[in-house]
Design a protein around this motif. Sequence first.
Motif, short mmCIF file in Angstrom:
data_model
loop_
_atom_site.label_atom_id
_atom_site.label_comp_id
_atom_site.label_asym_id
_atom_site.label_seq_id
_atom_site.Cartn_x
_atom_site.Cartn_y
_atom_site.Cartn_z
N ILE A 112 0.74 -1.25 -0.05
CA ILE A 112 0.17 -0.08 -0.18
C ILE A 112 0.89 1.38 0.28
CG2 ILE A 112 -1.84 1.36 1.13
CD1 ILE A 112 -2.56 -1.64 0.14
N LYS A 113 0.51 2.16 -0.92
CA LYS A 113 1.21 3.29 -0.93
C LYS A 113 0.73 4.40 0.48
CE LYS A 113 0.99 5.39 -4.99
NZ LYS A 113 2.11 5.76 -6.02
N ILE A 114 1.81 4.48 1.30
CA ILE A 114 1.48 5.26 2.61
C ILE A 114 2.26 6.57 2.43
CG2 ILE A 114 0.62 3.35 4.01
CD1 ILE A 114 3.24 3.32 5.25
N ALA A 115 3.46 6.50 1.57
CA ALA A 115 4.43 7.71 1.78
C ALA A 115 3.99 8.75 0.88
CB ALA A 115 5.77 7.15 1.46
N THR A 155 12.51 10.16 5.97
CA THR A 155 12.42 11.38 6.41
C THR A 155 12.62 11.24 7.98
OG1 THR A 155 11.13 13.20 7.38
CG2 THR A 155 9.90 11.24 6.97
N TYR A 156 13.67 12.22 8.56
CA TYR A 156 13.82 12.10 9.88
C TYR A 156 12.67 12.77 10.94
CZ TYR A 156 18.35 11.34 8.77
OH TYR A 156 19.75 10.95 8.07
N ASP A 157 11.55 13.11 10.28
CA ASP A 157 10.38 13.59 11.16
C ASP A 157 9.47 12.14 11.46
OD1 ASP A 157 8.15 14.50 12.31
OD2 ASP A 157 7.82 15.94 10.62
N MET A 158 9.65 11.84 12.45
CA MET A 158 9.13 10.49 12.93
C MET A 158 7.56 10.62 13.26
SD MET A 158 11.20 8.11 12.40
CE MET A 158 12.54 8.35 11.62
N GLU A 159 7.19 11.83 13.29
CA GLU A 159 5.66 11.90 13.36
C GLU A 159 5.18 11.53 12.18
OE1 GLU A 159 3.84 11.95 16.21
OE2 GLU A 159 5.78 11.80 16.88
N ILE A 160 5.51 12.15 10.89
CA ILE A 160 5.05 11.63 9.62
C ILE A 160 5.15 10.33 9.37
CG2 ILE A 160 5.69 11.91 7.12
CD1 ILE A 160 6.46 14.62 7.52
#
Length: 218
Positions: A112-115, A155-160
């Motif tokens: 599934i495309k989640i990014a 990404t380094y943004d772990m919330e994303i």
Amino acid sequence: MGKYKEILKELNDNNVGLVLVSKTKPKEVIEDFYNLGQKDFGENRVQELVSKYEVLPKDIKWHHIGHLQKNKVKYIAPFIHLIHAVDDIKLLKEINKRAIQNNRILDVLLQIKIAKEDSKFGLSKDDCIALIDEYEISKMENIRIRGLMGMATFTYDMEIVREEFKKLKEFFNFLKDKYFKDEELFSEISMGMSGDYQIAIEEGATMVRIGTLILGNR
Ligand SMILES: *Cc1c(COP(=O)(O)O)cnc(C)c1O
């Protein structure tokens, strides 16, 4: 090896399986981990996968983890344990055909495309539902859809990353309820790699695919 044991314990404590991603690594490296008890290995190139399969112990469970071309399915169908990234009905039909030829039932996950990036492969939710509808109509009896796979944005943004993993888990629950309620086999969520596997565990992964964190840079 120290890192391996540490990660393995963390995964075991959470009931999460480890697919050790051995792509580009020589067979000796795989043997070392095999001797420690590791049985599940992941590769993304068919040719490399086949040549490793031929020389390594036959009880290794080989996972195909990346984009898979239709014309290469025939080479892995005789022995593959799990195909992680089915994102196309034609690919699924080809896997079924080769499974029949080899007198095997083949286990697959739907990617599934989640990014956010559009470079990533994978099905949209609508396309995934269309694929499952067609799978049911065309009775691909040599295929078992075991669950979903996803790759988060790099990404380094772990919330994303966390939000994307959450979306995958929610969609899994939706499909489970709507299509696979009575099928225990629909039970796997393959998400999490070296940089984000701990978040994946927290968000409901049942297996993670880790390479560099354990085996070093490729
Ligand atoms: C290479 C690869 C991995 C492992 O990546 P690491 O960052 O080395 O842990 C996981 N999943 C897929 C699909 C890959 O291609």
